[in-house]
Motif scaffolding. Structure first.
Motif, PDB file in Angstrom:
ATOM      1  N   MET A  24       0.826  -1.196   0.000  1.00  0.00           N
ATOM      2  CA  MET A  24       0.000   0.000   0.000  1.00  0.00           C
ATOM      3  C   MET A  24       0.862   1.248   0.000  1.00  0.00           C
ATOM      4  N   GLU A  28      -2.793   5.691   0.670  1.00  0.00           N
ATOM      5  CA  GLU A  28      -3.831   4.673   0.760  1.00  0.00           C
ATOM      6  C   GLU A  28      -3.984   4.185   2.200  1.00  0.00           C
ATOM      7  N   TYR A  29      -2.854   4.013   2.860  1.00  0.00           N
ATOM      8  CA  TYR A  29      -2.871   3.578   4.252  1.00  0.00           C
ATOM      9  C   TYR A  29      -3.569   4.622   5.127  1.00  0.00           C
ATOM     10  N   ASP A  31      -5.769   6.884   4.125  1.00  0.00           N
ATOM     11  CA  ASP A  31      -7.187   6.921   3.767  1.00  0.00           C
ATOM     12  C   ASP A  31      -7.957   5.809   4.467  1.00  0.00           C
ATOM     13  N   ARG A  32      -7.383   4.619   4.489  1.00  0.00           N
ATOM     14  CA  ARG A  32      -8.055   3.494   5.159  1.00  0.00           C
ATOM     15  C   ARG A  32      -8.141   3.732   6.662  1.00  0.00           C
TER      16      ARG A  32
END
Length: 109
Positions: A24, A28-29, A31-32
């Motif tokens: 990732m 992205e990390y 956002d999650r």
């Protein structure tokens, strides 16, 4: 009805096995993590009504309040006993008939 249940379940499940953190990107990390925090805050806000319930009086600090309260009416005790007996009777009559295996082996080598 089944489709709506499956859709709700899919929305509420976080697949941690799919969260491959090594592949990732940093954004992205993040956002999650933000999405999970938002979902957790939303779910925990639904539990606020439990915090508003009055606390029971402490038996050690205020025993006079407990002893001075009205006794439970005998009719209420009888009703609770009758309902418990009905529930016990209903639960004792539940039977599971195993018709097939719950876990089956697929032909995967």
């Amino acid at each position: 009805m089944l489709s709506s249940i499956l859709a709700k379940t899919a929305i509420n499940i976080i697949d941690v096995s799919a969260a491959d953190s090594q592949g990732m990107e940093q954004h992205e990390y993040m956002d999650r993590a933000r999405q999970y925090s938002t979902r957790l805050a939303m779910l925990s806000s639904n539990l606020t009504h439990w915090k508003k319930l009055p606390l029971l009086p402490s038996l050690t600090n205020q025993p006079h309040q407990v002893l001075a309260s009205d006794p439970v009416p005998f009719a209420d005790l009888q009703q609770v006993s009758r309902i418990a007996a009905y529930a016990f009777s209903a639960l004792s009559q539940i039977r599971v008939d195993a018709k097939e295996e719950l876990v089956v082996q697929f032909g995967i080598p």
